[in-house]
Design a protein around this motif. Sequence first.
Motif, PDB file in Angstrom:
ATOM      1  N   ALA A   1       0.817  -1.088  -0.093  1.00 47.67           N
ATOM      2  CA  ALA A   1       0.083   0.203  -0.099  1.00 47.67           C
ATOM      3  C   ALA A   1       0.765   1.261  -0.064  1.00 47.67           C
ATOM      4  CB  ALA A   1      -0.821   0.067   1.132  1.00 47.67           C
ATOM      5  N   ARG A   2       0.587   2.214  -0.884  1.00 47.49           N
ATOM      6  CA  ARG A   2       1.143   3.366  -1.022  1.00 47.49           C
ATOM      7  C   ARG A   2       0.129   4.654  -0.391  1.00 47.49           C
ATOM      8  NH1 ARG A   2       5.623   3.463  -4.801  1.00 47.49           N
ATOM      9  NH2 ARG A   2       6.705   1.811  -3.871  1.00 47.49           N
ATOM     10  N   ILE A   3       0.507   5.221   0.568  1.00 47.45           N
ATOM     11  CA  ILE A   3      -0.430   6.238   1.351  1.00 47.45           C
ATOM     12  C   ILE A   3       0.075   7.465   1.123  1.00 47.45           C
ATOM     13  CG2 ILE A   3      -1.683   6.629   3.140  1.00 47.45           C
ATOM     14  CD1 ILE A   3      -1.509   3.809   3.931  1.00 47.45           C
ATOM     15  N   SER A   4      -0.695   8.324   0.776  1.00 48.31           N
ATOM     16  CA  SER A   4      -0.187  10.047   0.884  1.00 48.31           C
ATOM     17  C   SER A   4      -1.325  10.858   1.384  1.00 48.31           C
ATOM     18  CB  SER A   4      -0.071  10.549  -0.669  1.00 48.31           C
ATOM     19  OG  SER A   4      -0.999  10.399  -1.220  1.00 48.31           O
ATOM     20  N   GLY A   5      -0.835  12.156   1.816  1.00 45.56           N
ATOM     21  CA  GLY A   5      -1.628  12.958   2.599  1.00 45.56           C
ATOM     22  C   GLY A   5      -1.432  12.867   4.064  1.00 45.56           C
ATOM     23  N   THR A   6      -2.625  13.600   4.520  1.00 48.02           N
ATOM     24  CA  THR A   6      -2.405  13.413   6.165  1.00 48.02           C
ATOM     25  C   THR A   6      -3.558  13.070   6.970  1.00 48.02           C
ATOM     26  OG1 THR A   6      -2.973  15.805   6.210  1.00 48.02           O
ATOM     27  CG2 THR A   6      -0.739  15.283   6.431  1.00 48.02           C
ATOM     28  N   VAL A   7      -3.513  12.352   7.898  1.00 45.79           N
ATOM     29  CA  VAL A   7      -4.541  11.765   9.003  1.00 45.79           C
ATOM     30  C   VAL A   7      -4.277  12.382   9.953  1.00 45.79           C
ATOM     31  CG1 VAL A   7      -6.022  10.010   9.630  1.00 45.79           C
ATOM     32  CG2 VAL A   7      -4.926   9.717   7.439  1.00 45.79           C
ATOM     33  N   GLU A   8      -5.226  13.262  10.652  1.00 50.92           N
ATOM     34  CA  GLU A   8      -5.041  13.878  12.138  1.00 50.92           C
ATOM     35  C   GLU A   8      -5.922  13.445  12.874  1.00 50.92           C
ATOM     36  OE1 GLU A   8      -2.735  17.941  10.961  1.00 50.92           O
ATOM     37  OE2 GLU A   8      -4.781  18.012  12.205  1.00 50.92           O
ATOM     38  N   PHE A   9      -5.504  12.783  14.096  1.00 47.42           N
ATOM     39  CA  PHE A   9      -6.610  12.410  14.883  1.00 47.42           C
ATOM     40  C   PHE A   9      -6.347  12.775  16.331  1.00 47.42           C
ATOM     41  CE2 PHE A   9      -7.554   9.172  18.547  1.00 47.42           C
ATOM     42  CZ  PHE A   9      -8.935   9.341  18.267  1.00 47.42           C
ATOM     43  N   GLU A  10      -7.148  13.726  16.793  1.00 48.33           N
ATOM     44  CA  GLU A  10      -7.441  14.553  17.840  1.00 48.33           C
ATOM     45  C   GLU A  10      -5.937  15.604  17.594  1.00 48.33           C
ATOM     46  OE1 GLU A  10      -7.554  11.639  20.997  1.00 48.33           O
ATOM     47  OE2 GLU A  10      -9.668  12.706  21.477  1.00 48.33           O
ATOM     48  N   GLY A  11      -5.731  16.114  16.476  1.00 53.45           N
ATOM     49  CA  GLY A  11      -4.842  17.119  16.419  1.00 53.45           C
ATOM     50  C   GLY A  11      -3.387  16.545  16.299  1.00 53.45           C
ATOM     51  N   ARG A  12      -3.287  15.159  16.239  1.00 56.23           N
ATOM     52  CA  ARG A  12      -2.103  14.585  16.145  1.00 56.23           C
ATOM     53  C   ARG A  12      -1.893  13.856  14.799  1.00 56.23           C
ATOM     54  NH1 ARG A  12      -0.107  11.006  21.061  1.00 56.23           N
ATOM     55  NH2 ARG A  12      -2.029  10.274  21.056  1.00 56.23           N
ATOM     56  N   ASP A  13      -0.922  14.253  13.942  1.00 57.03           N
ATOM     57  CA  ASP A  13      -0.806  13.718  12.858  1.00 57.03           C
ATOM     58  C   ASP A  13      -0.187  12.172  12.924  1.00 57.03           C
ATOM     59  OD1 ASP A  13       0.175  12.945  10.097  1.00 57.03           O
ATOM     60  OD2 ASP A  13       1.130  14.913   9.547  1.00 57.03           O
ATOM     61  N   LEU A  14      -1.046  11.192  12.323  1.00 54.07           N
ATOM     62  CA  LEU A  14      -0.782   9.994  12.523  1.00 54.07           C
ATOM     63  C   LEU A  14       0.380   9.414  11.811  1.00 54.07           C
ATOM     64  CD1 LEU A  14      -4.250   7.888  12.122  1.00 54.07           C
ATOM     65  CD2 LEU A  14      -3.072   8.465  14.131  1.00 54.07           C
ATOM     66  N   ASP A  15       0.858   9.974  10.818  1.00 55.39           N
ATOM     67  CA  ASP A  15       2.122   9.724   9.988  1.00 55.39           C
ATOM     68  C   ASP A  15       3.479   9.873  11.012  1.00 55.39           C
ATOM     69  OD1 ASP A  15       1.650   8.528   8.070  1.00 55.39           O
ATOM     70  OD2 ASP A  15       1.749  10.167   6.631  1.00 55.39           O
ATOM     71  N   ARG A  16       3.223  11.150  11.952  1.00 51.87           N
ATOM     72  CA  ARG A  16       4.415  11.331  12.803  1.00 51.87           C
ATOM     73  C   ARG A  16       4.552  10.544  14.042  1.00 51.87           C
ATOM     74  NH1 ARG A  16       3.692  17.784  12.505  1.00 51.87           N
ATOM     75  NH2 ARG A  16       4.189  17.990  10.097  1.00 51.87           N
ATOM     76  N   LEU A  17       3.274   9.617  14.197  1.00 56.87           N
ATOM     77  CA  LEU A  17       3.655   8.856  15.513  1.00 56.87           C
ATOM     78  C   LEU A  17       4.214   7.429  15.285  1.00 56.87           C
ATOM     79  CD1 LEU A  17      -0.276   8.806  16.605  1.00 56.87           C
ATOM     80  CD2 LEU A  17       1.675  10.164  17.598  1.00 56.87           C
ATOM     81  N   SER A  18       4.994   7.040  16.005  1.00 60.42           N
ATOM     82  CA  SER A  18       5.461   5.600  15.959  1.00 60.42           C
ATOM     83  C   SER A  18       4.534   4.578  15.766  1.00 60.42           C
ATOM     84  CB  SER A  18       6.406   5.510  17.313  1.00 60.42           C
ATOM     85  OG  SER A  18       5.649   5.166  18.277  1.00 60.42           O
ATOM     86  N   ALA A  19       4.875   3.607  15.117  1.00 65.11           N
ATOM     87  CA  ALA A  19       4.138   2.522  15.139  1.00 65.11           C
ATOM     88  C   ALA A  19       3.392   1.872  16.439  1.00 65.11           C
ATOM     89  CB  ALA A  19       4.698   1.172  14.418  1.00 65.11           C
ATOM     90  N   ARG A  20       4.276   1.936  17.418  1.00 65.96           N
ATOM     91  CA  ARG A  20       3.658   1.633  18.653  1.00 65.96           C
ATOM     92  C   ARG A  20       2.734   2.636  19.296  1.00 65.96           C
ATOM     93  NH1 ARG A  20       6.096  -0.958  23.299  1.00 65.96           N
ATOM     94  NH2 ARG A  20       7.794  -1.626  22.159  1.00 65.96           N
TER      95      ARG A  20
END
Lengths: 296, 341
Positions: free
Chosen positions: A65-84
């Motif tokens: 899967a190739r995913i682009s764009g941003t998903v923010e959950f409660e103001g936090r960018d999911l891409d910037r979160l670690s997998a954990r």
Amino acid sequence: MSAPTLRIADLGLGFRTWAGPVEVLHGISLHINKGERVALVGESGSGKSVTARIVLGLLQELRSARISGTVEFEGRDLDRLSARERHALRGTRMSMIFQDPTSSLNPVYRIAPQFHEVLKRADPAISEAAARDRAAALLSAVAIPEPERALDSYSFQLSGGMNQRVMIAMALANEPALLIADEPGTALDVTVQAQTLALMRDMVEEHHTSVLFISHNLGVVREFADRVYVIYKGRIVEHATAEGLFADPRHPYTRALLSAVPRITGGGIPEIEDVSEDYYQPLVVHEGCGEPEGVA
Amino acid sequence: MPPVVRLLAKRLGTSLIVLVGVSMLIFTIARVIPGDPARIALGPNATAEQVEALRERLHLDEALPIQYGYFLRDLSRGDLGISLYTNRPVTADIAQFLPATLELIVVAGLMMILIGLPLGVIAARYRGSWADHAVRIFTLLGVSAPSFVWAVILMLIFAFYLPLFPIAGRIADSYAIASVTGFLTIDTLIAGNLAAFGNAAWHIVLPAFALSLSGIGQAARLTRSNMVETYDKPFIEMARSYGFPERRIARRFAFRPSLIPSLTIIGLDFAAMLGNAFLVEAVFAWPGLSRYGVAVILRKDLNAIVGTVLIISAMFLLVNIIVDLLIAFINPRIRYSQRAS
């Protein structure tokens, strides 16, 4: 104003396949405010369910899967979160309800231990007895008579409607901020589906849970959602309040979708075109329904 | 009556019927095939009167149903008759040779479960990876050749070219162990002789592994394919959406529903090993029931043939009952359908 519970901006998704790359989502944007119920409506294959799975972080684990764009959950960018960190949100801050409640429960365990597992996501130290008490309380909140007996049952011993209530209770057990309902109860018969949807609406209202409601059933959407996004082939084509959409559908695809619902008063199965150039017309946004500005 | 007890009673009842059928069948077959057991037992130099006397003593001159009646009367007293080959009661012979075979089969069965199931789980969890391919090649080898071929190959490689394991037998001759249970690995522990236990365990590795290879292969392949299928079920996606750890999903949510077909196959393989053990025992000079069985069949030793076949059938049925109970324990649907019927 606080950040929306969910904000998706320009989300794109493609898969690498043997036959070459396939684009599934062509940059969709949507948002859900706190306590709001938002529906994503479209035919099968339009990209509704994959959107839900990206929000949960399930598709990110697929290598193709190739995913682009941003998903923010409660103001936090999911891409910037670690997998954990992303993983830690699942089952605690966000949860999901599926199409077929009976096959979504594990057939070889009773309800009680499955509830225990769910409660352990938020409180890893919770004891079996404490989990059982809490589960019984949650089950009576979703109007299950004799919750103790339900806890000691297997999913195949309960009716579809019962299992759906169990699923709703489980999904809301850890007080999530976001509930994703992927065609909930489509596998149930219509009356049971209506009962459980009404129940789900009451529950999320009480808990101020935001809901991403995925469906192809416009009748259900009308009763359940505050705002509606119509999606066609990976593009959002219309964005309106539920009232606005049904009173004044403006996009050709939305109108086709609305006319596709068979009337109980007769008239046969409506004929609509499968594919039309008109369906690719640009996004129609109703007054007062724009996307919020991105966080700078 | 609890459903499990009812299931057990039902299975025991049908097993008894099967045993009676098997005893009639083997009793008849052993007697209608050509060759006079009395003549074979007494040798070519015996007189016609001596042969006739033995025939009378064995009731061979009577009609078949009457002979079967004598057999049932003796059986009810726990008497399977005298073996013409060893001149001892058949029950004593079986008591001497059966434990060695059982020991071999139990160890092979344990290998099947402890190696086969985990291999299948690993292959399913990491499907498409090198680990999956390695498991599939290994298990394909296991199922594609009969166990006696593996017995010869393993013996050549690991006992002859690389003398890591003993080449034959149950234990080195230097150990004298009093027989209590007949299971050497248990008897050596009872005797408190750890060196002898190690030696006996070392002897059993190669024959048991050769015997279990096809079972390992089948169990692993079946577990893998079932788990891959289970992984596509909605309840696994739900477990993922709740963020349960992958390891827990594999061990708890996907493994148990996938285990039922594997258990059935393991039960059947376990029983099939009773037959395969004949050849593996021959290769490794394992002093078990199979050597005895082959010898008595060649000598048309009627009582011993019937006794050996009955014991093996009884063990086959016992293993199947155990597997059925395990499956009922794991699969609630079966447990509850017993109550309904």
